[in-house]
Design an enzyme around this catalytic site. Structure first.
Site, PDB file in Angstrom:
ATOM      1  N   GLU A   1       0.863  -1.171   0.000  1.00 57.88           N
ATOM      2  CA  GLU A   1       0.000   0.000   0.000  1.00 57.88           C
ATOM      3  C   GLU A   1       0.899   1.220   0.000  1.00 57.88           C
ATOM      4  O   GLU A   1       1.922   1.245   0.677  1.00 57.88           O
ATOM      5  CB  GLU A   1      -0.903   0.056   1.252  1.00 57.88           C
ATOM      6  CG  GLU A   1      -1.974  -0.991   1.296  1.00 57.88           C
ATOM      7  CD  GLU A   1      -1.536  -2.221   2.065  1.00 57.88           C
ATOM      8  OE1 GLU A   1      -0.533  -2.146   2.800  1.00 57.88           O
ATOM      9  OE2 GLU A   1      -2.180  -3.266   1.919  1.00 57.88           O
TER      10      GLU A   1
ATOM     11  N   TYR B   1       7.522   2.190  -7.548  1.00 56.30           N
ATOM     12  CA  TYR B   1       6.903   0.866  -7.534  1.00 56.30           C
ATOM     13  C   TYR B   1       6.447   0.460  -8.933  1.00 56.30           C
ATOM     14  O   TYR B   1       6.622  -0.687  -9.340  1.00 56.30           O
ATOM     15  CB  TYR B   1       5.745   0.825  -6.546  1.00 56.30           C
ATOM     16  CG  TYR B   1       6.131   1.244  -5.148  1.00 56.30           C
ATOM     17  CD1 TYR B   1       7.405   0.979  -4.635  1.00 56.30           C
ATOM     18  CD2 TYR B   1       5.247   1.932  -4.335  1.00 56.30           C
ATOM     19  CE1 TYR B   1       7.758   1.372  -3.360  1.00 56.30           C
ATOM     20  CE2 TYR B   1       5.598   2.324  -3.050  1.00 56.30           C
ATOM     21  CZ  TYR B   1       6.847   2.053  -2.571  1.00 56.30           C
ATOM     22  OH  TYR B   1       7.209   2.445  -1.301  1.00 56.30           O
TER      23      TYR B   1
END
Length: 158
Positions: free
Chosen positions: A109, A121
Protein backbone atom coordinates in the site's frame (compact mmCIF):
# COMPACT_ATOMS: atom_id res chain seq x y z
CA UNK A 1 27.29 7.93 -0.91
CA UNK A 2 27.11 4.19 -0.40
CA UNK A 3 25.38 1.93 2.05
CA UNK A 4 25.71 -1.58 3.36
CA UNK A 5 22.41 -3.44 3.58
CA UNK A 6 22.11 -5.79 6.48
CA UNK A 7 19.42 -7.63 8.34
CA UNK A 8 17.82 -5.41 10.99
CA UNK A 9 18.00 -6.51 14.62
CA UNK A 10 16.45 -5.35 17.87
CA UNK A 11 19.55 -3.19 18.33
CA UNK A 12 18.41 -1.12 15.33
CA UNK A 13 15.03 -0.25 16.85
CA UNK A 14 16.01 3.24 18.06
CA UNK A 15 17.53 4.21 14.69
CA UNK A 16 14.52 2.81 12.81
CA UNK A 17 12.07 4.61 15.08
CA UNK A 18 13.93 7.90 14.66
CA UNK A 19 13.45 7.61 10.89
CA UNK A 20 9.88 6.31 11.28
CA UNK A 21 8.75 9.28 13.37
CA UNK A 22 10.56 11.78 11.12
CA UNK A 23 9.18 10.38 7.87
CA UNK A 24 5.68 9.50 9.08
CA UNK A 25 4.90 12.07 11.78
CA UNK A 26 1.14 11.53 11.85
CA UNK A 27 0.95 7.76 11.43
CA UNK A 28 4.27 6.31 12.61
CA UNK A 29 4.27 2.78 13.91
CA UNK A 30 4.73 2.40 17.64
CA UNK A 31 8.06 1.13 18.98
CA UNK A 32 6.23 -1.94 20.27
CA UNK A 33 4.78 -2.76 16.87
CA UNK A 34 8.11 -2.22 15.13
CA UNK A 35 9.91 -4.40 17.70
CA UNK A 36 7.36 -7.16 17.11
CA UNK A 37 7.88 -6.86 13.34
CA UNK A 38 11.66 -7.11 13.70
CA UNK A 39 11.33 -10.21 15.88
CA UNK A 40 8.53 -11.89 13.92
CA UNK A 41 9.24 -15.27 12.32
CA UNK A 42 7.80 -14.32 8.92
CA UNK A 43 9.39 -10.91 8.54
CA UNK A 44 12.51 -9.77 6.76
CA UNK A 45 13.71 -6.31 7.71
CA UNK A 46 16.78 -4.55 6.38
CA UNK A 47 18.62 -1.40 7.33
CA UNK A 48 20.85 0.65 5.05
CA UNK A 49 23.92 1.67 7.01
CA UNK A 50 26.18 4.48 5.79
CA UNK A 51 29.95 4.29 6.11
CA UNK A 52 29.81 6.42 9.26
CA UNK A 53 27.48 3.89 10.92
CA UNK A 54 24.26 5.87 10.66
CA UNK A 55 21.13 4.15 9.45
CA UNK A 56 19.76 6.07 6.47
CA UNK A 57 16.88 3.79 5.58
CA UNK A 58 15.01 0.61 6.35
CA UNK A 59 12.49 -1.65 4.72
CA UNK A 60 10.42 -4.64 5.76
CA UNK A 61 8.73 -7.59 4.15
CA UNK A 62 6.16 -10.01 5.54
CA UNK A 63 6.39 -13.30 3.66
CA UNK A 64 5.45 -16.54 5.41
CA UNK A 65 7.25 -19.36 3.63
CA UNK A 66 4.89 -21.45 1.56
CA UNK A 67 2.07 -18.88 1.50
CA UNK A 68 2.81 -17.73 -2.04
CA UNK A 69 2.29 -14.12 -1.02
CA UNK A 70 4.41 -11.34 0.39
CA UNK A 71 3.68 -7.83 1.60
CA UNK A 72 6.02 -4.87 1.62
CA UNK A 73 5.28 -3.65 5.13
CA UNK A 74 7.29 -0.45 5.18
CA UNK A 75 10.14 1.43 3.56
CA UNK A 76 11.71 4.75 4.48
CA UNK A 77 14.80 6.68 3.43
CA UNK A 78 16.01 9.82 5.18
CA UNK A 79 15.91 13.01 3.09
CA UNK A 80 19.72 13.35 2.78
CA UNK A 81 19.90 9.89 1.16
CA UNK A 82 17.03 10.28 -1.31
CA UNK A 83 17.33 10.37 -5.10
CA UNK A 84 20.44 8.17 -4.95
CA UNK A 85 18.89 4.76 -5.63
CA UNK A 86 18.61 3.62 -2.02
CA UNK A 87 14.84 3.11 -2.11
CA UNK A 88 15.16 1.02 -5.28
CA UNK A 89 18.02 -0.98 -3.74
CA UNK A 90 15.98 -1.72 -0.61
CA UNK A 91 12.96 -2.73 -2.71
CA UNK A 92 15.03 -5.05 -4.92
CA UNK A 93 16.47 -6.72 -1.83
CA UNK A 94 12.96 -7.31 -0.45
CA UNK A 95 11.74 -8.65 -3.79
CA UNK A 96 14.70 -11.02 -3.95
CA UNK A 97 13.83 -12.29 -0.47
CA UNK A 98 10.20 -12.73 -1.54
CA UNK A 99 11.45 -14.89 -4.42
CA UNK A 100 13.61 -16.92 -2.04
CA UNK A 101 10.50 -17.50 0.04
CA UNK A 102 8.70 -18.65 -3.13
CA UNK A 103 6.17 -15.83 -3.21
CA UNK A 104 4.36 -15.60 -6.52
CA UNK A 105 2.92 -12.18 -5.80
CA UNK A 106 3.90 -9.19 -3.69
CA UNK A 107 1.52 -6.51 -2.44
CA UNK A 108 1.98 -3.06 -0.96
CA UNK A 109 0.00 0.00 0.00
CA UNK A 110 1.26 3.48 -0.81
CA UNK A 111 -0.19 6.85 0.07
CA UNK A 112 -2.18 8.37 -2.79
CA UNK A 113 -0.36 11.65 -2.10
CA UNK A 114 3.10 10.09 -2.67
CA UNK A 115 3.58 10.07 -6.47
CA UNK A 116 7.36 9.56 -6.17
CA UNK A 117 6.92 6.24 -4.36
CA UNK A 118 4.16 5.20 -6.74
CA UNK A 119 6.47 5.87 -9.69
CA UNK A 120 9.25 3.78 -8.14
CA UNK A 121 6.90 0.87 -7.53
CA UNK A 122 5.47 1.09 -11.06
CA UNK A 123 9.02 1.11 -12.48
CA UNK A 124 9.66 -2.12 -10.56
CA UNK A 125 6.61 -3.73 -12.17
CA UNK A 126 3.90 -3.12 -9.57
CA UNK A 127 0.42 -2.38 -10.90
CA UNK A 128 -2.39 -0.57 -9.12
CA UNK A 129 -5.20 -2.97 -8.25
CA UNK A 130 -7.35 -1.06 -5.75
CA UNK A 131 -7.77 2.00 -3.59
CA UNK A 132 -8.51 1.90 0.12
CA UNK A 133 -10.32 5.14 0.98
CA UNK A 134 -9.10 7.02 4.05
CA UNK A 135 -6.62 4.24 4.89
CA UNK A 136 -3.92 6.47 6.37
CA UNK A 137 -5.16 8.02 9.59
CA UNK A 138 -5.45 10.55 11.04
CA UNK A 139 -4.77 12.26 7.70
CA UNK A 140 -7.63 10.56 5.83
CA UNK A 141 -5.38 9.82 2.83
CA UNK A 142 -6.29 6.97 0.49
CA UNK A 143 -4.00 3.99 0.03
CA UNK A 144 -3.22 2.80 -3.46
CA UNK A 145 -2.92 -0.99 -3.35
CA UNK A 146 -0.35 -2.36 -5.78
CA UNK A 147 0.57 -5.89 -6.82
CA UNK A 148 3.59 -7.43 -8.48
CA UNK A 149 3.51 -10.86 -10.10
CA UNK A 150 6.85 -12.34 -9.15
CA UNK A 151 8.86 -13.50 -12.14
CA UNK A 152 12.45 -14.48 -12.65
CA UNK A 153 14.84 -12.11 -10.93
CA UNK A 154 15.96 -8.96 -12.67
CA UNK A 155 18.28 -6.49 -11.07
CA UNK A 156 19.16 -9.15 -8.51
CA UNK A 157 21.22 -8.15 -5.53
CA UNK A 158 23.18 -10.89 -3.87
Amino acid sequence: MSWALRRATADDLDAIMAIETEMFPTDAWSPELMAAELAGPHGYYLVAQAADGTVDGYAGLLAPRGSGQADIQTIAVVPRARRRGLGRTLMLALLNEARRREATEVFLEVRADNPGAQALYAALGFAEIAVRPNYYQPDGVDAVVMRLAVTEPHGVLT
